[in-house]
Design a protein around this motif. Structure first.
Motif, short mmCIF file in Angstrom:
data_model
loop_
_atom_site.label_atom_id
_atom_site.label_comp_id
_atom_site.label_asym_id
_atom_site.label_seq_id
_atom_site.Cartn_x
_atom_site.Cartn_y
_atom_site.Cartn_z
N TYR A 42 -1.35 10.19 1.19
CA TYR A 42 -2.44 9.86 2.12
C TYR A 42 -2.36 8.38 2.49
N LEU A 43 -2.90 8.03 3.66
CA LEU A 43 -2.92 6.65 4.16
C LEU A 43 -4.29 6.05 3.89
N LYS A 44 -4.35 5.09 2.99
CA LYS A 44 -5.60 4.41 2.70
C LYS A 44 -5.37 2.91 2.83
N ARG A 45 -6.28 2.24 3.53
CA ARG A 45 -6.23 0.79 3.72
C ARG A 45 -7.56 0.19 3.32
N GLY A 46 -7.51 -1.02 2.82
CA GLY A 46 -8.71 -1.78 2.54
C GLY A 46 -8.57 -3.13 3.22
N PHE A 47 -9.67 -3.65 3.75
CA PHE A 47 -9.61 -4.89 4.51
C PHE A 47 -11.00 -5.47 4.63
N LYS A 48 -11.07 -6.76 4.96
CA LYS A 48 -12.36 -7.40 5.23
C LYS A 48 -12.78 -7.14 6.67
N HIS A 49 -11.80 -7.22 7.59
CA HIS A 49 -12.03 -6.95 9.01
C HIS A 49 -10.90 -6.05 9.49
N GLU A 50 -11.21 -5.14 10.39
CA GLU A 50 -10.23 -4.14 10.82
C GLU A 50 -8.97 -4.75 11.43
N ASP A 51 -9.06 -5.95 11.99
CA ASP A 51 -7.87 -6.57 12.60
C ASP A 51 -7.12 -7.48 11.62
N ASP A 52 -7.35 -7.34 10.32
CA ASP A 52 -6.68 -8.16 9.30
C ASP A 52 -5.25 -7.71 9.02
N TYR A 53 -4.87 -6.51 9.47
CA TYR A 53 -3.54 -6.00 9.15
C TYR A 53 -2.89 -5.33 10.36
N GLU A 54 -1.58 -5.22 10.26
CA GLU A 54 -0.78 -4.49 11.24
C GLU A 54 -0.19 -3.28 10.52
N ASP A 55 -0.37 -2.11 11.06
CA ASP A 55 0.15 -0.89 10.44
C ASP A 55 1.63 -0.74 10.74
N LEU A 56 2.45 -0.66 9.70
CA LEU A 56 3.89 -0.50 9.83
C LEU A 56 4.36 0.86 9.30
N SER A 57 3.43 1.77 9.08
CA SER A 57 3.75 3.08 8.53
C SER A 57 4.57 3.91 9.50
#
Length: 62
Positions: A42-57
């Motif tokens: 499953y794909l699970k992400r945690g972050f402070k703000h939704e634009d804190d990461y770039e998805d490379l999956s």
């Protein structure tokens, strides 16, 4: 249905690329702003703000 090939993100703050390789393989970036979990189950992400990461999956759709 989707098949997860790689479960990976990049933190936009510290630049870390982190990958979860198996179920419950929980990984934080070095600045602890984002995390990834779930491996190929499953794909699970945690972050402070939704634009804190770039998805490379990589995901295949049936």
């Amino acid at each position: 249905m989707q098949k997860i090939i790689r479960n990976m993100i990049k933190c936009k703050h510290c630049g870390d690329i982190i990958e979860s390789v198996h179920r419950h393989d929980f990984k934080w970036c070095k600045c602890e702003t984002v995390y990834v979990d779930g491996g190929k189950d499953y794909l699970k992400r945690g972050f402070k703000h939704e634009d804190d990461y770039e998805d490379l999956s990589t995901v295949e759709h049936d």
